[in-house]
Each structure stands twice: as C-alpha cells, then as structure tokens.
Scaffold this motif. Structure first.
Motif, PDB file in Angstrom:
ATOM      1  N   SER A   1       0.741  -1.324   0.109  1.00  0.00           N
ATOM      2  CA  SER A   1      -0.132  -0.020   0.156  1.00  0.00           C
ATOM      3  C   SER A   1       0.941   1.108  -0.018  1.00  0.00           C
ATOM      4  N   GLU A   2       2.030   1.119   0.470  1.00  0.00           N
ATOM      5  CA  GLU A   2       3.052   2.394   0.524  1.00  0.00           C
ATOM      6  C   GLU A   2       4.551   1.784   0.068  1.00  0.00           C
ATOM      7  N   VAL A   3       5.069   2.497  -0.762  1.00  0.00           N
ATOM      8  CA  VAL A   3       6.482   2.463  -1.209  1.00  0.00           C
ATOM      9  C   VAL A   3       7.101   3.574  -1.149  1.00  0.00           C
ATOM     10  N   ASP A   4       8.020   3.772  -0.175  1.00  0.00           N
ATOM     11  CA  ASP A   4       8.882   4.925  -0.312  1.00  0.00           C
ATOM     12  C   ASP A   4      10.425   4.545  -0.130  1.00  0.00           C
ATOM     13  N   GLU A   5      11.016   4.451  -1.134  1.00  0.00           N
ATOM     14  CA  GLU A   5      12.538   3.905  -1.248  1.00  0.00           C
ATOM     15  C   GLU A   5      13.307   3.931  -0.464  1.00  0.00           C
ATOM     16  N   ASN A   6      13.937   3.081   0.196  1.00  0.00           N
ATOM     17  CA  ASN A   6      14.920   3.332   1.169  1.00  0.00           C
ATOM     18  C   ASN A   6      14.417   3.787   2.760  1.00  0.00           C
ATOM     19  N   GLN A   7      12.945   4.063   2.854  1.00  0.00           N
ATOM     20  CA  GLN A   7      12.445   4.521   4.021  1.00  0.00           C
ATOM     21  C   GLN A   7      11.391   3.691   4.598  1.00  0.00           C
ATOM     22  N   ARG A   8      10.382   3.430   3.535  1.00  0.00           N
ATOM     23  CA  ARG A   8       9.101   2.804   4.345  1.00  0.00           C
ATOM     24  C   ARG A   8       8.432   1.953   3.131  1.00  0.00           C
ATOM     25  N   LEU A   9       8.117   0.827   3.895  1.00  0.00           N
ATOM     26  CA  LEU A   9       7.173  -0.145   2.979  1.00  0.00           C
ATOM     27  C   LEU A   9       6.004  -0.652   3.935  1.00  0.00           C
ATOM     28  N   VAL A  10       4.828  -0.595   3.448  1.00  0.00           N
ATOM     29  CA  VAL A  10       3.711  -0.833   3.981  1.00  0.00           C
ATOM     30  C   VAL A  10       3.028  -2.077   3.171  1.00  0.00           C
ATOM     31  N   ILE A  11       2.995  -3.375   4.036  1.00  0.00           N
ATOM     32  CA  ILE A  11       2.701  -4.462   3.257  1.00  0.00           C
ATOM     33  C   ILE A  11       1.487  -5.081   3.922  1.00  0.00           C
ATOM     34  N   GLY A  12       0.594  -5.276   3.030  1.00  0.00           N
ATOM     35  CA  GLY A  12      -0.855  -6.096   3.320  1.00  0.00           C
ATOM     36  C   GLY A  12      -0.546  -7.673   2.936  1.00  0.00           C
ATOM     37  N   MET A  13      -1.091  -8.502   3.973  1.00  0.00           N
ATOM     38  CA  MET A  13      -0.815 -10.067   3.777  1.00  0.00           C
ATOM     39  C   MET A  13      -2.576 -10.455   4.025  1.00  0.00           C
ATOM     40  N   ASP A  14      -2.732 -10.998   2.791  1.00  0.00           N
ATOM     41  CA  ASP A  14      -4.176 -11.699   2.914  1.00  0.00           C
ATOM     42  C   ASP A  14      -4.315 -12.665   3.898  1.00  0.00           C
ATOM     43  N   VAL A  15      -5.389 -12.466   4.842  1.00  0.00           N
ATOM     44  CA  VAL A  15      -5.460 -13.698   5.772  1.00  0.00           C
ATOM     45  C   VAL A  15      -6.756 -14.305   5.536  1.00  0.00           C
ATOM     46  N   PRO A  16      -6.723 -15.707   5.348  1.00  0.00           N
ATOM     47  CA  PRO A  16      -8.131 -16.501   5.032  1.00  0.00           C
ATOM     48  C   PRO A  16      -9.097 -16.002   6.217  1.00  0.00           C
ATOM     49  N   GLY A  17     -10.586 -15.692   5.627  1.00  0.00           N
ATOM     50  CA  GLY A  17     -11.386 -15.588   6.774  1.00  0.00           C
ATOM     51  C   GLY A  17     -11.731 -14.152   7.177  1.00  0.00           C
ATOM     52  N   LYS A  18     -10.929 -13.244   6.645  1.00  0.00           N
ATOM     53  CA  LYS A  18     -10.756 -11.803   7.090  1.00  0.00           C
ATOM     54  C   LYS A  18     -10.977 -11.025   5.946  1.00  0.00           C
ATOM     55  N   ASN A  19     -11.767  -9.835   6.149  1.00  0.00           N
ATOM     56  CA  ASN A  19     -12.283  -8.861   5.042  1.00  0.00           C
ATOM     57  C   ASN A  19     -10.801  -8.139   4.811  1.00  0.00           C
ATOM     58  N   GLU A  20     -10.134  -7.749   5.810  1.00  0.00           N
ATOM     59  CA  GLU A  20      -8.911  -6.909   5.492  1.00  0.00           C
ATOM     60  C   GLU A  20      -7.707  -7.531   5.654  1.00  0.00           C
ATOM     61  N   PRO A  21      -6.784  -6.877   4.870  1.00  0.00           N
ATOM     62  CA  PRO A  21      -5.319  -7.574   5.061  1.00  0.00           C
ATOM     63  C   PRO A  21      -4.680  -7.415   6.584  1.00  0.00           C
ATOM     64  N   ALA A  22      -3.768  -8.261   6.963  1.00  0.00           N
ATOM     65  CA  ALA A  22      -2.888  -7.884   7.934  1.00  0.00           C
ATOM     66  C   ALA A  22      -1.923  -6.998   7.343  1.00  0.00           C
ATOM     67  N   VAL A  23      -1.507  -5.851   8.199  1.00  0.00           N
ATOM     68  CA  VAL A  23      -0.542  -4.849   7.559  1.00  0.00           C
ATOM     69  C   VAL A  23       0.620  -4.943   8.424  1.00  0.00           C
ATOM     70  N   MET A  24       1.618  -4.854   7.646  1.00  0.00           N
ATOM     71  CA  MET A  24       3.022  -4.860   8.542  1.00  0.00           C
ATOM     72  C   MET A  24       3.566  -3.475   7.818  1.00  0.00           C
ATOM     73  N   THR A  25       4.361  -2.657   8.815  1.00  0.00           N
ATOM     74  CA  THR A  25       4.931  -1.477   8.378  1.00  0.00           C
ATOM     75  C   THR A  25       6.390  -1.659   8.796  1.00  0.00           C
ATOM     76  N   VAL A  26       7.317  -1.506   7.593  1.00  0.00           N
ATOM     77  CA  VAL A  26       8.616  -1.620   7.735  1.00  0.00           C
ATOM     78  C   VAL A  26       9.347  -0.319   7.451  1.00  0.00           C
ATOM     79  N   GLU A  27       9.937   0.259   8.204  1.00  0.00           N
ATOM     80  CA  GLU A  27      10.769   1.603   8.333  1.00  0.00           C
ATOM     81  C   GLU A  27      12.198   1.599   8.430  1.00  0.00           C
ATOM     82  N   LEU A  28      12.815   2.034   7.590  1.00  0.00           N
ATOM     83  CA  LEU A  28      14.398   2.155   7.616  1.00  0.00           C
ATOM     84  C   LEU A  28      14.876   3.528   7.787  1.00  0.00           C
ATOM     85  N   VAL A  29      15.835   3.652   8.682  1.00  0.00           N
ATOM     86  CA  VAL A  29      16.602   4.899   8.909  1.00  0.00           C
ATOM     87  C   VAL A  29      18.067   4.882   8.967  1.00  0.00           C
TER      88      VAL A  29
END
Length: 147
Positions: free
Chosen positions: A76-104
């Motif tokens: 959902s978000e890609v900010d090169e070398n800084q931030r990556l927001v990743i959604g993971m599809d989860v069976p039985g759930k309407n919304e993805p699980a969201v993981m945010t990776v931030e680099l400094v």
C-alpha cells in the motif's frame, strides 16, 4: 463488552534492530524477490514481487517442521529506502494484516529497521511478533553473510 468495543480494541507490537548494512542493501533485501527468498524462509522459486503501491506479492513459506503455506498480499505504500507498508491476505478476514517496515540510515553502513503490526487479538499479535523476530534474525544473518 459490546461488539463495537471488541472491534475497536487492537493489539500492536514494534520491533527494532540496528543492522550493519547500508540502507539500500536492507531495502533491496525486503524488495527484491531473489534476495527476499534467501532470508525469509520462502520455498525456492516461490517469491514474486511487484513492489509499487497496489502491486502484489506472493511467497510460499516453509515452517521449521517442513510444512509449507502460501502467502499473498499487496503493497500500500512504497517509499524507497525509507518505508514499506505490506498487506497480507488472511483467510476468513475482510481486511489484510498490515506490516509496516521503516528504515533509517544511522551511518553510511548502518541501518535501523523498525517493523510494526497491529493485530485483532493478543494471540495473533504474539504469533506475528514471534514470526517477525524470526524474520529479523534471519535478515541480520543474511546481511552479514552477503557483505
């Protein structure tokens, strides 16, 4: 407790590591299928990534006991070398699980990585945090050997 209170309550974690690698190497490890496959417990040849907002990803993860399970999701978000927001599809759930990776970038060859996620239950949070700890351990080892 009402259903409204139940759905409003969320359980989060954040893990931080300082890695001895340039921020661009850490970014590449998270966003290049060939690199990601080497440290993420993915089955050989199973990782596909289209790293852009709305782009999809998939991988088949191999568990320590040899089991395999496919994962899919999107970015959902890609900010090169800084931030990556990743959604993971989860069976039985309407919304993805969201993981945010931030680099400094700390120094030219040192990067602080922060991974956070919010889950629906304490058990989901604990399992996600355990999995993320394993991923960060593996990423740390990968970056040391790939140096």
């Amino acid at each position: 407790m009402t259903a409204e209170q139940t759905t409003a309550e969320r359980f989060s974690y954040t893990l931080e590591r300082t890695l001895e690698a340039h921020v661009a190497r850490v970014w590449s490890a998270w966003t290049t299928a060939e690199s990601y496959a080497q440290w993420s417990y993915a089955a050989p040849g199973s990782v596909k990534m289209d790293v852009r907002p709305g782009g999809a990803w998939k991988a088949t993860i191999v568990t320590p006991d040899g089991g395999q399970f496919p994962l899919t999701g999107s970015y959902s978000e890609v900010d090169e070398n800084q931030r990556l927001v990743i959604g993971m599809d989860v069976p039985g759930k309407n919304e993805p699980a969201v993981m945010t990776v931030e680099l400094v970038e700390q120094r030219p060859h040192q990067t602080r990585v922060m991974v956070s996620q919010t889950c629906d239950t304490p058990d989901e949070r604990d399992l996600a945090e355990q999995g993320t700890t394993m991923l960060l351990d593996s990423l740390t080892a990968f970056l040391k050997t790939a140096a």
